[in-house]
Design an enzyme around this catalytic site. Structure first.
Site, PDB file in Angstrom:
ATOM      1  N   TYR A   3       0.799  -1.215   0.000  1.00 16.30           N
ATOM      2  CA  TYR A   3       0.000   0.000   0.000  1.00 16.30           C
ATOM      3  C   TYR A   3       0.836   1.272   0.000  1.00 16.30           C
ATOM      4  CZ  TYR A   3      -0.191  -0.502   5.237  1.00 16.30           C
ATOM      5  OH  TYR A   3       0.059  -0.661   6.567  1.00 16.30           O
ATOM      6  N   GLU A   4       0.152   2.412  -0.184  1.00 13.88           N
ATOM      7  CA  GLU A   4       0.789   3.705  -0.491  1.00 13.88           C
ATOM      8  C   GLU A   4       1.559   3.638  -1.812  1.00 13.88           C
ATOM      9  OE1 GLU A   4       0.098   6.326   1.073  1.00 13.88           O
ATOM     10  OE2 GLU A   4      -0.514   5.731   3.080  1.00 13.88           O
ATOM     11  N   GLY A   5       1.040   2.856  -2.747  1.00 11.86           N
ATOM     12  CA  GLY A   5       1.731   2.616  -4.012  1.00 11.86           C
ATOM     13  C   GLY A   5       2.692   1.462  -3.838  1.00 11.86           C
TER      14      GLY A   5
END
Length: 597
Positions: free
Chosen positions: A406-408
């Site tokens: 997550y967060e890219g």
């Protein structure tokens, strides 16, 4: 703004690659002030009292428990620290906010809930909401009375967020937008009161909306059964003609991408901070086990193989911490600069985060992969016991894995590092061409082996300068050869990104070491110097390997031979006994009993 800092001395984003950095202008974690140290201790105390004794209850999803813990954190002011005073916040600086993210990062599923709430659950409204929206939501969110969540991802829309299918259509009476669609993997989704949700108005205008729990046509699915962070609420959201009042449009119609992507820059740095906090807890747990577990009539911490692991874990944490707070201070200083120029607070912080978006992406990748390394080695140190649920290291191992997604994803972030750097060069924001041309000229000249500087850390400074040249050489040659096709060569981009990450963290360590030596003396910096030299020694080889893989992916014949010769020249490190250095670092840790750097 710091008295010693002015606009000319604030490093711009990615400028470290082409300009020599000065220790005196580098913020280090040893410089936390008294109030920041008190906040750090408050975070530790909160975890010790409220979280660590209740981890099994949290992971079993005891009804109402997580929301109650978030509210308790709010009562102690841990949610409000960096928010403006006009909304009931404490108005503290960005470095202080980073400290809270780091030291609450050791709370497993609680850390996920708190980070989502204070980050993506609250910041979109703070930065993009109108005055009425901010007054309505922010005061309750920063006390914990209300909890926030963020709805971006869809079953077929992950990294490609703008391909979302959720739609929003204005009702016939013009009072509501009717949302239809589905969101998935929504952290805090099962108990949140306020959601930032993205949908396309009229099928193409990507837009943010504030959606409240209880909205007609809005429902949540059951809790997901996950491999890790089991106590974190993760559900799907469903919208069937969900009636969202027109006054709940967040920002401008069609400008939702500005919300989604700007929030991610800050979130990436905060994720690195939380990962570092988790790594510290896992390391201390593993160190304690190594000191008490006996085999062959002695503690396993006496063995070289275990010392190697402990030292490597600590060196990685020192690197992450050095780069994290170096960047956090840059963001803080740039924010103050923009405020002094008359920018409103939301534009100031978003602008500062955008300026250092490259560094934030590097921190996210490095921090999440460091945590994975630390918990993996932690399990190995625990041996068979590390596979048992009775030992908390197994929970740390499971909980760590999500951070690389997550967060890219880390792959997306690696691609962004070089993509953003090249775009800034094309826009004239970063002068890469001049330094790259100088490196090409140097390759054609005869190396100067004489007159070596004898100042402290001169060899380390020389090596870092050469490693930067290696990046400029490989990236420049790749861009020149591939031109517009470079975006499709993801493997090459990721290799160069790895080179950049190694150098940025190595330089951050060296600057911290040099500043400590300059301000407190060589003896105070001795352990730092040891860790920096071990990291640099290894980094030179890692950069050489990544560089070779990149070069072999785009060059052939004489061109390839010349660039490879240059790479070998720029990545040559002096012989160094890293085994003994690691043993000395490990012995210091074993004697102290916890991560002490």
């Amino acid at each position: 703004m710091d008295a010693a800092v002015n606009n000319e001395t604030i490093a711009k984003g990615a400028e470290w690659l082409i300009k020599e950095q000065v220790p005196a202008q580098t913020f280090i974690a040893n410089e936390f002030d008294e109030e920041q140290l008190m906040i750090r201790d408050l975070c530790n105390q909160f975890l010790e009292v409220e979280i660590w004794p209740n981890l099994d209850r949290i992971d079993s999803m005891e009804p109402g428990l997580m929301k109650q813990l978030v509210q308790k954190a709010g009562e102690q002011g841990l949610l409000a620290t960096s928010f403006p005073e006009e909304y009931g916040g404490l108005g503290k600086d960005f470095v202080t906010a980073t400290i809270i993210n780091e030291y609450l990062g050791a709370g497993h599923s609680f850390s996920v809930a708190i980070a989502a709430h204070t980050g993506i659950g609250t910041l979109p409204i703070l930065y993009f909401g109108n005055p009425e929206q901010k007054q309505k939501y922010i005061p309750k969110l920063i006390t914990g009375e209300w909890t926030g969540a963020y709805g971006l991802t869809e079953p077929n829309s992950g990294s490609d967020a703008l391909s979302a299918k959720t739609t929003a259509k204005l009702s016939d009476d013009g009072n509501y937008y009717l949302l239809n669609g589905q969101k998935c993997w929504i952290t805090n989704g099962g108990f949140a009161d306020v959601y930032t949700v993205f949908a396309k108005v009229d099928g193409d205008k990507f837009t943010g909306f504030i959606v409240e729990r209880g909205t007609e046509g809005f429902t949540q699915g059951p809790e997901e059964q996950k491999m890790g962070i089991k106590g974190s609420s993760t559900v799907q959201l469903y919208f069937q003609d969900a009636k969202v009042p027109v006054e709940n449009v967040l920002g401008e119609i069609g400008k939702g991408h500005k919300i989604a992507f700007n929030i991610l820059n800050i979130g990436r740095l905060k994720l690195c901070a939380a990962a570092l906090g988790g790594a510290r807890k896992a390391f201390n747990t593993s160190l304690e086990y190594a000191k008490t577990r006996e085999q062959f009539k002695q503690p396993i911490s006496n063995f070289g193989a275990i010392k190697h692991k402990l030292a490597s874990m600590a060196i990685g944490m020192f690197a992450a911490e050095s780069a994290l707070y170096r960047t956090a201070k840059w963001i803080d200083q740039f924010e103050q600069k923009l405020l002094a120029e008359g920018k409103p607070f939301n534009e100031a912080l978003l602008g500062a985060a955008e300026e250092y978006a490259i560094e934030c992406a590097m921190l996210k990748v490095f921090g999440s992969e460091l945590l994975d390394f630390v918990v993996d080695e932690g399990v190995q140190i625990h041996g068979g016991n590390g596979f048992s649920a009775e030992y908390n290291i197994s929970r740390a191992y499971r909980d760590s894995r999500i951070n690389r997604i997550y967060e890219g994803t880390n792959e997306i972030n690696r691609l962004l590092i070089l993509d953003m750097t090249l775009k800034r060069a094309m826009q004239g924001r970063l002068n890469l061409m001049g330094p790259a041309m100088e490196v090409q000229k140097e390759l054609m000249s005869i190396p100067d082996f004489g007159g070596e500087e004898e100042a402290p850390f001169s060899e380390e400074r020389r090596l870092i300068a050469h490693l930067k040249k290696a990046i400029l050489m490989v990236a420049g040659a790749a861009a020149q050869k591939l031109m517009m096709k470079i975006e499709g060569e993801q493997e090459i981009l990721m290799h160069i990104a790895d080179m950049a990450m190694e150098v940025f963290h190595a330089e951050s360590m060296l600057l911290r070491t040099m500043k400590t030596a300059e301000t407190k003396g060589a003896a105070a910096a001795a352990d730092y110097a040891e860790m920096t030299r071990v990291y640099l020694y290894d980094a030179a080889d890692h950069i050489n390997k990544a560089g070779k893989d990149a070069i072999n992916g785009f060059a052939e014949g004489d061109e390839r031979r010349m660039i490879l010769m240059g790479l070998k020249r720029f990545t040559k490190a002096q012989p160094f006994n890293s085994k003994e250095a690691r043993r000395r670092i490990a012995d210091k840790l074993i004697a102290t009993g916890y991560y002490c750097f």
